[in-house]
Scaffold this motif. Structure first.
Motif, PDB file in Angstrom:
ATOM      1  N   ILE A  98       0.873  -1.263   0.041  1.00  0.00           N
ATOM      2  CA  ILE A  98       0.061   0.124  -0.177  1.00  0.00           C
ATOM      3  C   ILE A  98       0.905   1.209  -0.139  1.00  0.00           C
ATOM      4  O   ILE A  98       1.865   1.312   0.728  1.00  0.00           O
ATOM      5  CB  ILE A  98      -0.961   0.002   1.192  1.00  0.00           C
ATOM      6  N   GLY A  99       0.319   2.118  -0.831  1.00  0.00           N
ATOM      7  CA  GLY A  99       1.399   3.430  -1.044  1.00  0.00           C
ATOM      8  C   GLY A  99       0.506   4.495  -0.365  1.00  0.00           C
ATOM      9  O   GLY A  99       1.303   5.721   0.112  1.00  0.00           O
ATOM     10  N   LYS A 100      -0.760   4.457  -0.446  1.00  0.00           N
ATOM     11  CA  LYS A 100      -1.622   5.698  -0.006  1.00  0.00           C
ATOM     12  C   LYS A 100      -2.633   4.982   0.830  1.00  0.00           C
ATOM     13  O   LYS A 100      -3.357   4.066   0.435  1.00  0.00           O
ATOM     14  CB  LYS A 100      -2.093   6.400  -1.280  1.00  0.00           C
ATOM     15  N   GLY A 101      -2.805   5.478   2.162  1.00  0.00           N
ATOM     16  CA  GLY A 101      -3.702   4.692   2.999  1.00  0.00           C
ATOM     17  C   GLY A 101      -5.084   5.004   2.663  1.00  0.00           C
ATOM     18  O   GLY A 101      -5.254   6.076   1.805  1.00  0.00           O
ATOM     19  N   GLY A 102      -6.006   4.698   3.663  1.00  0.00           N
ATOM     20  CA  GLY A 102      -7.263   5.086   3.436  1.00  0.00           C
ATOM     21  C   GLY A 102      -8.323   4.047   4.115  1.00  0.00           C
ATOM     22  O   GLY A 102      -7.995   3.104   4.612  1.00  0.00           O
ATOM     23  N   ARG A 103      -9.569   4.536   4.314  1.00  0.00           N
ATOM     24  CA  ARG A 103     -10.692   3.808   4.664  1.00  0.00           C
ATOM     25  C   ARG A 103     -11.693   3.883   3.881  1.00  0.00           C
ATOM     26  O   ARG A 103     -11.935   4.881   3.090  1.00  0.00           O
ATOM     27  CB  ARG A 103     -10.998   4.224   6.120  1.00  0.00           C
ATOM     28  N   TYR A 104     -12.372   2.755   3.734  1.00  0.00           N
ATOM     29  CA  TYR A 104     -13.648   2.684   2.807  1.00  0.00           C
ATOM     30  C   TYR A 104     -13.199   3.037   1.259  1.00  0.00           C
ATOM     31  O   TYR A 104     -13.906   3.765   0.720  1.00  0.00           O
ATOM     32  CB  TYR A 104     -14.606   3.679   3.247  1.00  0.00           C
ATOM     33  N   ILE A 105     -12.157   2.292   0.748  1.00  0.00           N
ATOM     34  CA  ILE A 105     -11.749   2.642  -0.560  1.00  0.00           C
ATOM     35  C   ILE A 105     -12.481   1.822  -1.340  1.00  0.00           C
ATOM     36  O   ILE A 105     -12.649   0.490  -1.432  1.00  0.00           O
ATOM     37  CB  ILE A 105     -10.005   2.135  -0.394  1.00  0.00           C
ATOM     38  N   SER A 106     -13.113   2.606  -2.566  1.00  0.00           N
ATOM     39  CA  SER A 106     -13.880   1.699  -3.478  1.00  0.00           C
ATOM     40  C   SER A 106     -13.004   0.960  -4.313  1.00  0.00           C
ATOM     41  O   SER A 106     -11.825   1.366  -4.652  1.00  0.00           O
ATOM     42  CB  SER A 106     -14.677   2.861  -4.178  1.00  0.00           C
ATOM     43  N   GLU A 107     -13.646   0.025  -5.030  1.00  0.00           N
ATOM     44  CA  GLU A 107     -12.683  -0.832  -5.906  1.00  0.00           C
ATOM     45  C   GLU A 107     -12.252  -0.038  -7.254  1.00  0.00           C
ATOM     46  O   GLU A 107     -11.287  -0.462  -7.681  1.00  0.00           O
ATOM     47  CB  GLU A 107     -13.662  -2.037  -6.383  1.00  0.00           C
ATOM     48  N   ASP A 108     -12.981   0.885  -7.541  1.00  0.00           N
ATOM     49  CA  ASP A 108     -12.779   1.543  -8.716  1.00  0.00           C
ATOM     50  C   ASP A 108     -11.686   2.633  -8.615  1.00  0.00           C
ATOM     51  O   ASP A 108     -10.839   3.093  -9.524  1.00  0.00           O
ATOM     52  CB  ASP A 108     -14.035   2.304  -9.391  1.00  0.00           C
ATOM     53  N   LYS A 109     -11.383   2.848  -7.240  1.00  0.00           N
ATOM     54  CA  LYS A 109     -10.182   3.841  -6.897  1.00  0.00           C
ATOM     55  C   LYS A 109      -9.044   3.077  -6.459  1.00  0.00           C
ATOM     56  O   LYS A 109      -8.001   3.704  -5.850  1.00  0.00           O
ATOM     57  CB  LYS A 109     -10.641   4.956  -5.996  1.00  0.00           C
ATOM     58  N   ALA A 110      -9.083   1.644  -6.082  1.00  0.00           N
ATOM     59  CA  ALA A 110      -8.404   0.862  -5.224  1.00  0.00           C
ATOM     60  C   ALA A 110      -6.818   0.999  -5.798  1.00  0.00           C
ATOM     61  O   ALA A 110      -5.950   0.825  -5.081  1.00  0.00           O
ATOM     62  CB  ALA A 110      -8.897  -0.499  -4.869  1.00  0.00           C
ATOM     63  N   LEU A 111      -6.505   0.576  -7.052  1.00  0.00           N
ATOM     64  CA  LEU A 111      -5.304   0.711  -7.515  1.00  0.00           C
ATOM     65  C   LEU A 111      -4.529   1.860  -7.522  1.00  0.00           C
ATOM     66  O   LEU A 111      -3.326   1.786  -7.731  1.00  0.00           O
ATOM     67  CB  LEU A 111      -5.351   0.226  -9.126  1.00  0.00           C
TER      68      LEU A 111
END
Length: 255
Positions: A98-111
């Motif tokens: 993981i390069g950029k963290g987060g919570r509730y990441i959508s699949e379309d933004k995940a990569l």
């Protein structure tokens, strides 16, 4: 590596080393790619053929378990056969960081949250793994999780589904599968994990192993002292380790 990811990511790191003196690879000591990661998420079942050979039903959700950073070794470092078991199995896997963290990441933004990809050998002590329904004991012996040798950025690696993993034991192919056989894709795993916890820069996700593991063979094939195991992923390279006895190395924490 973790500091670079936290301080601006791969792009900032690349700029920082521009013009730096090159060091020959020969003779280098390889540490695990991320020896100080906060969290290693392992996917237990992610290939249809592997699920079938293990006699399990197709899962509705990703089976996840943790591996501790201190259980890891680097490329060309010895993988340790402990004194309490002779059932050390190989598991060739694709790992992503993981390069950029987060919570509730959508699949379309995940990569957008992936820093890169690497090879992993999720070495497993099968008897300890089966002591209970929880995998943790068999997956966290010291010196059994090989990680590296390097990180390949998403722009260079390209479409995950177009690549494959091969595991060789003493030169013999034991596992070979394409990542297009994933039940749970990289975007799904990022979205699912971030639904129950915050992903942080430097976190590692190991995506599961394909069919051909030693414990499912008849008779079973476990790694022995002197064996050489290689995990190769096209587009990344080869992760190589030799099996040694715990008796021949100093075990951390042993009285």
């Amino acid at each position: 590596m973790r500091g670079m990811l936290e301080d601006g990511g791969i792009e900032a790191g690349a700029k920082a080393v521009t013009g730096a003196k090159r060091i020959p690879l020969d003779g280098l000591h390889y540490a695990p790619l991320l020896p100080d990661t906060d969290m290693i998420y392992c996917v237990g079942l992610n290939y249809a053929k592997h699920i079938a050979e293990m006699g399990r039903e197709m899962p509705q959700y990703a089976a996840l378990f943790p591996r501790t950073p201190r259980s890891q070794i680097g490329h060309n470092e010895p993988m340790i056969l402990p004194r309490v078991s002779d059932k050390l199995d190989y598991e060739g896997e694709l790992a992503f960081v993981i390069g950029k963290g987060g919570r509730y990441i959508s699949e379309d933004k995940a990569l957008d949250h992936v820093a890169g990809y690497s090879c992993y050998n999720d070495g497993s002590l099968r008897d300890f793994q089966r002591h209970t329904h929880q995998f943790l004991p068999g997956k966290n012996f010291w010196g059994t999780g090989a990680f590296g040798p390097w990180l390949v950025t998403p722009d260079e690696f390209g479409d995950v589904a177009s690549h494959s993993v091969t595991t060789r034991l003493n030169g013999q192919v034991m596992q070979n599968a394409g990542f297009d056989d994933f039940l749970f894709t990289v975007p799904y795993l990022i979205s699912y994990i971030s639904s129950f916890t915050e992903l942080l820069p430097g976190d590692v996700v190991i995506t599961g192993t394909p069919g051909g593991v030693g414990t499912a063979r008849k008779p079973p094939v476990y790694m022995k002292v002197g064996d050489v195991v290689e995990i190769e992923i096209d587009g990344i390279g080869v992760l190589r380790n030799t099996i040694v006895s715990e008796a021949d190395v100093k075990v951390p924490g042993e009285a």
